[in-house]
Write a protein that holds these residues in place. Structure first.
Motif, PDB file in Angstrom:
ATOM      1  N   GLU A  23       0.902  -1.344  -0.524  1.00 57.92           N
ATOM      2  CA  GLU A  23       0.181   0.152  -0.110  1.00 57.92           C
ATOM      3  C   GLU A  23       0.421   1.489  -0.261  1.00 57.92           C
ATOM      4  O   GLU A  23       0.495   2.613  -0.736  1.00 57.92           O
ATOM      5  N   GLU A  24       2.400   0.779   0.708  1.00 60.28           N
ATOM      6  CA  GLU A  24       3.547   2.127  -0.006  1.00 60.28           C
ATOM      7  C   GLU A  24       3.091   2.583  -0.696  1.00 60.28           C
ATOM      8  O   GLU A  24       3.848   3.837  -1.112  1.00 60.28           O
ATOM      9  N   TYR A  25       3.354   1.989  -1.861  1.00 70.45           N
ATOM     10  CA  TYR A  25       3.647   1.808  -3.219  1.00 70.45           C
ATOM     11  C   TYR A  25       2.290   1.731  -4.318  1.00 70.45           C
ATOM     12  O   TYR A  25       2.100   2.563  -5.295  1.00 70.45           O
ATOM     13  N   GLY A  26       0.904   2.354  -3.331  1.00 76.22           N
ATOM     14  CA  GLY A  26       0.376   2.793  -4.028  1.00 76.22           C
ATOM     15  C   GLY A  26      -0.815   1.394  -4.622  1.00 76.22           C
ATOM     16  O   GLY A  26      -1.559   1.600  -5.122  1.00 76.22           O
ATOM     17  N   CYS A  27      -0.406   0.425  -3.807  1.00 74.40           N
ATOM     18  CA  CYS A  27      -1.822  -0.675  -4.215  1.00 74.40           C
ATOM     19  C   CYS A  27      -3.313  -0.554  -3.189  1.00 74.40           C
ATOM     20  O   CYS A  27      -3.320  -0.161  -3.054  1.00 74.40           O
ATOM     21  N   PRO A  28      -3.783  -0.689  -4.588  1.00 70.84           N
ATOM     22  CA  PRO A  28      -5.408  -0.324  -4.534  1.00 70.84           C
ATOM     23  C   PRO A  28      -5.489  -1.339  -3.101  1.00 70.84           C
ATOM     24  O   PRO A  28      -5.160  -2.648  -3.162  1.00 70.84           O
ATOM     25  N   GLU A  49       1.934  -1.770 -13.274  1.00 70.46           N
ATOM     26  CA  GLU A  49       2.182  -1.044 -12.407  1.00 70.46           C
ATOM     27  C   GLU A  49       4.074  -0.909 -12.678  1.00 70.46           C
ATOM     28  O   GLU A  49       4.832   0.311 -14.097  1.00 70.46           O
ATOM     29  N   ASN A  50       4.632  -1.744 -13.093  1.00 69.11           N
ATOM     30  CA  ASN A  50       5.859  -1.882 -13.649  1.00 69.11           C
ATOM     31  C   ASN A  50       6.256  -1.413 -15.328  1.00 69.11           C
ATOM     32  O   ASN A  50       6.923  -0.639 -15.670  1.00 69.11           O
ATOM     33  N   LYS A  51       5.143  -1.971 -16.208  1.00 68.62           N
ATOM     34  CA  LYS A  51       5.390  -1.540 -17.500  1.00 68.62           C
ATOM     35  C   LYS A  51       5.017  -0.237 -17.617  1.00 68.62           C
ATOM     36  O   LYS A  51       5.162   1.085 -18.190  1.00 68.62           O
ATOM     37  N   ASN A  52       3.391   0.441 -16.812  1.00 70.88           N
ATOM     38  CA  ASN A  52       3.299   2.143 -16.704  1.00 70.88           C
ATOM     39  C   ASN A  52       4.585   2.876 -16.796  1.00 70.88           C
ATOM     40  O   ASN A  52       4.032   3.750 -16.168  1.00 70.88           O
ATOM     41  N   ARG A  53       4.671   3.132 -14.960  1.00 73.03           N
ATOM     42  CA  ARG A  53       5.307   3.643 -14.194  1.00 73.03           C
ATOM     43  C   ARG A  53       6.731   3.586 -14.695  1.00 73.03           C
ATOM     44  O   ARG A  53       7.718   4.302 -13.377  1.00 73.03           O
ATOM     45  N   GLY A  54       7.824   2.408 -15.267  1.00 73.19           N
ATOM     46  CA  GLY A  54       8.772   2.271 -14.742  1.00 73.19           C
ATOM     47  C   GLY A  54       8.627   0.826 -13.454  1.00 73.19           C
ATOM     48  O   GLY A  54       7.681   0.674 -12.602  1.00 73.19           O
ATOM     49  N   THR A  55      10.164   0.605 -13.342  1.00 73.24           N
ATOM     50  CA  THR A  55       9.737  -0.866 -12.364  1.00 73.24           C
ATOM     51  C   THR A  55       9.722   0.031 -10.531  1.00 73.24           C
ATOM     52  O   THR A  55      10.211   0.600 -10.343  1.00 73.24           O
ATOM     53  N   LEU A  56       8.186  -0.601  -9.642  1.00 72.07           N
ATOM     54  CA  LEU A  56       8.412   0.056  -8.816  1.00 72.07           C
ATOM     55  C   LEU A  56       8.914  -1.300  -7.564  1.00 72.07           C
ATOM     56  O   LEU A  56       9.498  -0.765  -6.563  1.00 72.07           O
ATOM     57  N   VAL A  57       9.082  -1.978  -7.634  1.00 70.64           N
ATOM     58  CA  VAL A  57       9.218  -3.748  -6.971  1.00 70.64           C
ATOM     59  C   VAL A  57       9.958  -4.332  -7.597  1.00 70.64           C
ATOM     60  O   VAL A  57      10.147  -5.147  -8.955  1.00 70.64           O
TER      61      VAL A  57
END
Length: 156
Positions: free
Chosen positions: A105-110, A148-156
Motif C-alpha cells: 500500500e506504500e507503493y499505491g496498491c489499491p 504498474e511496472n510497465k506503466n510507471r517503471g519498475t516499482l518493485v
C-alpha cells in the motif's frame, strides 16, 4: 536478492492469528506457490464454524505443510516480501525475522476489490468465493504490479 509477493488466509484465535493458506509469487521468475498448513491449534468453535461456512471454506484438518517447515522457508536469507495491508504486515513481521517485509500500500496498491482479474484466474480447490483465496488474491496483486511496472517503471 529474491523478491516475493505474499498473501495468506487463516483463523484469528484470541491474541494470535493462525495461518491456514499461504501463497507466494516470485516476482523475477513469475512462479506461484500455494501452501496449506497442517494444524491442530484451531478450536472447533462458533468463530471457526462461521469462517469455514461463510469465509474461506478451509477445514482445519486440511493441509500437509508443517508451519515450522514453512517458517524456515520464509526465513531463508536474502528475501524481500511485499504484502498488502497493515494487519498482514504485523502478522508476518512476527514470523519473518531475517528478511524485510514491506506493505505494498506504500507503493499505491489499491484495495483488492479495485484490482482487475488476471488473464489466468488462479484459485485453490477450496474457495467457492475467490475473495478469500490467498492464491487468487496474490495473482491479482501480481497482475497489478506487472501493469504498474510497465506503466510507471519498475516499482518493485
Amino acid at each position: 536478492m529474491n523478491t516475493y509477493l505474499i498473501d495468506f488466509e487463516g483463523y484469528p484465535q484470541k491474541n494470535k492469528f493462525i495461518i491456514k493458506e499461504l501463497s507466494l509469487y516470485e516476482i523475477t521468475n513469475k512462479k506461484y506457490e500455494n501452501f496449506f498448513i497442517k494444524t491442530n491449534q484451531i478450536k472447533n468453535c462458533e468463530t471457526y464454524l462461521w469462517l469455514l461456512k461463510k469465509f474461506h471454506q478451509i477445514p482445519y484438518t486440511y493441509g500437509e505443510t508443517l508451519f515450522t517447515d514453512l517458517k524456515k522457508k520464509l526465513n531463508s536469507p536474502n528475501i524481500i516480501y511485499f504484502v498488502k495491508g497493515e494487519n498482514k504486515l504485523k502478522i508476518l513481521k512476527k514470523i519473518i525475522k531475517k528478511n524485510l517485509v514491506i506493505n505494498l500500500e506504500e507503493y499505491g496498491c489499491p484495495p483488492y476489490t479495485w484490482l482487475s482479474d488476471p488473464s489466468i484466474l488462479l484459485k485453490c480447490e477450496y474457495h467457492n468465493n475467490c475473495r478469500h483465496c490467498a492464491l487468487y488474491k496474490i495473482s491479482k496483486i501480481a497482475n497489478w504490479l506487472e501493469n504498474e511496472n510497465k506503466n510507471r517503471g519498475t516499482l518493485v
